[in-house]
Design an enzyme around this catalytic site. Structure first.
Site, PDB file in Angstrom:
ATOM      1  CE  LYS A 204       7.004 -20.524 -16.825  1.00  0.00           C
ATOM      2  NZ  LYS A 204       5.880 -20.903 -16.714  1.00  0.00           N
TER       3      LYS A 204
ATOM      4  CE  LYS B 202       5.830 -13.963 -11.420  1.00  0.00           C
ATOM      5  NZ  LYS B 202       4.286 -13.663 -12.048  1.00  0.00           N
TER       6      LYS B 202
ATOM      7  CE  LYS C 297       5.107 -15.204 -20.468  1.00  0.00           C
ATOM      8  NZ  LYS C 297       4.227 -17.010 -20.800  1.00  0.00           N
TER       9      LYS C 297
HETATM   10  P1  AMP Z   1       2.139 -21.223 -15.181  1.00  0.00           P
HETATM   11  O1  AMP Z   1       3.759 -21.766 -14.190  1.00  0.00           O
HETATM   12  O2  AMP Z   1       2.877 -19.918 -15.093  1.00  0.00           O
HETATM   13  O3  AMP Z   1       1.670 -21.311 -15.247  1.00  0.00           O
HETATM   14  O4  AMP Z   1       1.937 -20.659 -13.330  1.00  0.00           O
HETATM   15  C1  AMP Z   1       1.053 -21.458 -12.758  1.00  0.00           C
HETATM   16  C2  AMP Z   1       0.801 -21.007 -11.496  1.00  0.00           C
HETATM   17  O5  AMP Z   1       1.374 -20.731 -10.842  1.00  0.00           O
HETATM   18  C3  AMP Z   1      -0.596 -19.904 -12.333  1.00  0.00           C
HETATM   19  O6  AMP Z   1      -1.624 -19.935 -11.077  1.00  0.00           O
HETATM   20  C4  AMP Z   1       0.370 -18.672 -11.293  1.00  0.00           C
HETATM   21  O7  AMP Z   1      -0.050 -17.937 -11.416  1.00  0.00           O
HETATM   22  C5  AMP Z   1       1.146 -19.063  -9.729  1.00  0.00           C
HETATM   23  N1  AMP Z   1       2.279 -18.620 -10.015  1.00  0.00           N
HETATM   24  C6  AMP Z   1       3.382 -18.420 -10.486  1.00  0.00           C
HETATM   25  N2  AMP Z   1       4.633 -17.853 -10.036  1.00  0.00           N
HETATM   26  C7  AMP Z   1       4.006 -17.420  -8.580  1.00  0.00           C
HETATM   27  C8  AMP Z   1       4.825 -16.550  -7.620  1.00  0.00           C
HETATM   28  N3  AMP Z   1       5.401 -15.546  -7.676  1.00  0.00           N
HETATM   29  N4  AMP Z   1       3.099 -16.331  -6.808  1.00  0.00           N
HETATM   30  C9  AMP Z   1       2.069 -17.164  -6.277  1.00  0.00           C
HETATM   31  N5  AMP Z   1       1.567 -18.009  -7.706  1.00  0.00           N
HETATM   32  C10 AMP Z   1       2.239 -17.618  -8.818  1.00  0.00           C
END
Ligand code: AMP
Ligand code: TRP
Length: 325
Positions: A198, A195, A114
């Site tokens: 967002k 991966k 980041k």
């Molecule tokens: P965040 O939006 O960063 O708060 O992520 C929310 C949850 O989604 C967290 O547990 C992340 O580890 C999971 N996550 C985010 N991107 C992925 C992905 N591409 N594949 C699987 N899990 C994900």
């Protein structure tokens, strides 16, 4: 007593299929298994480390809460709350800061990524983010934390801090374990080497996408120049990523799926997958619309009160251990 399970998601905008298959879907299944004492929260303080406007933030918080409810999290089965409503999260994170080695935070991959990609907004919060996350978990003395694989390093730090605190001040914390799903790292639709994230919306399928968009995105998902359906993530990452999605939403194994599509090509497979995703997300989207009429503030206030009660109790013990009271 059931083991405590804690997890949260940041309210930063639309959730994608990776968030759903890596975390959210699992939250609901774990809640409904009845095996855990579950707490799920909106990680709003974490999300302030990214660029936002106050108006956007307010909307993102209620949108994520609606998503939680629409997907099946239930305030009668789990404590659902907003991180910023419980001051003990930040208070504990300060105490944990004082036992966190600087070097450990500097090594965090998410911070490195980041701070390189968004160098104009490399704030101290972004650096300290994993310590607040440790506080979120330890404040409820969780023993399990369902997350996607990008959070494993943060969870390892939580375990280190729990150990360190215990040996310095006397045992109070468990060392929490991660719970991964069968899709801990979903890859992008436009580039299966990256991966789904967002920060690259062009590769995301969002759970709020309309049916025709969902179908179109699957149709256009990058595969390869072959035409058979195969599951071989190393050699054929594009089609394997799609098989993995299919498997996660149907509970068929990749092997069964490959067998079923023997002799068929990408077009048939993608059409079916698109339809299955539409079938999955349409009821969710309708429920979410319906819930908009509800007084979500009231539900959230109740959850916040329950979380506050629990957090206060642990924090009192922590303050005593540290010698503050
Ligand atoms: P965040 O939006 O960063 O708060 O992520 C929310 C949850 O989604 C967290 O547990 C992340 O580890 C999971 N996550 C985010 N991107 C992925 C992905 N591409 N594949 C699987 N899990 C994900
Ligand atoms: N850092 C997590 C993410 O980006 C969100 C989060 C914050 C979290 N605190 C947590 C997840 C505590 C599990 C437990 O996805």
């Amino acid at each position: 007593m059931k083991p405590v399970l804690v997890s949260g998601i940041q309210p930063t905008g639309k959730l994608h299929l990776g968030n759903y298959l890596g975390a959210l879907k699992n939250f609901v299944e774990l809640q409904n298994s009845g095996e855990y004492d579950c707490l799920f929260f909106i990680a709003d303080l974490h999300s302030l480390t990214e660029t936002y406007t106050p108006k956007e933030k307010k909307e993102q918080i209620s949108d994520l809460f609606l998503t939680y409810l629409a997907v099946g999290l239930d305030q009668k089965k789990s404590v659902l709350f907003q991180q910023s409503a419980i001051a003990e999260h930040t208070e504990l994170s300060w105490i944990l800061n004082t036992i966190t080695p600087f070097g450990e935070l500097r090594r965090m991959t998410q911070f490195k990524d980041k701070s390189e990609n968004e160098s104009e907004n490399t704030n101290v919060g972004l650096f300290d983010y994993p310590v607040l996350m440790a506080a979120d978990i330890l404040l409820y003395n969780a023993s399990v934390v369902p997350v996607g694989d990008d959070q494993l390093q943060h969870l390892e730090l939580t375990r280190t801090l729990a150990r360190k605190f215990n040996s310095k001040f006397g045992k109070i914390f468990f060392e929490p374990k991660p719970l991964l799903t069968s899709v801990p790292r979903l890859m992008s639709l436009d580039d299966p080497e990256k991966k789904m994230s967002k920060s690259r919306p062009e590769g995301c399928l969002f759970i709020d996408d309309e049916p025709n968009i969902i179908r179109k995105k699957i149709q256009r998902a990058v595969t390869d120049s072959e035409s058979t359906i195969e599951y071989n993530p190393k050699k054929r990452p594009g089609i394997s990523n799609l098989v993995l999605i299919y498997s996660a939403i149907t509970d068929m194994t990749p092997k069964e799926i490959v067998l079923m599509y023997n002799g068929k090509g990408y077009a048939d497979f993608k059409k079916d997958l698109g339809n299955k995703l539409v079938e999955l997300f349409t009821p969710f989207q309708e429920k979410k619309k319906e819930l908009k009429k509800l007084d979500i503030k009231k539900i959230l206030d109740e959850g916040n009160m329950q979380a506050k009660n629990r957090a206060q109790k642990t924090y009192e013990i922590i303050k005593k251990k540290v010698g503050l009271i």
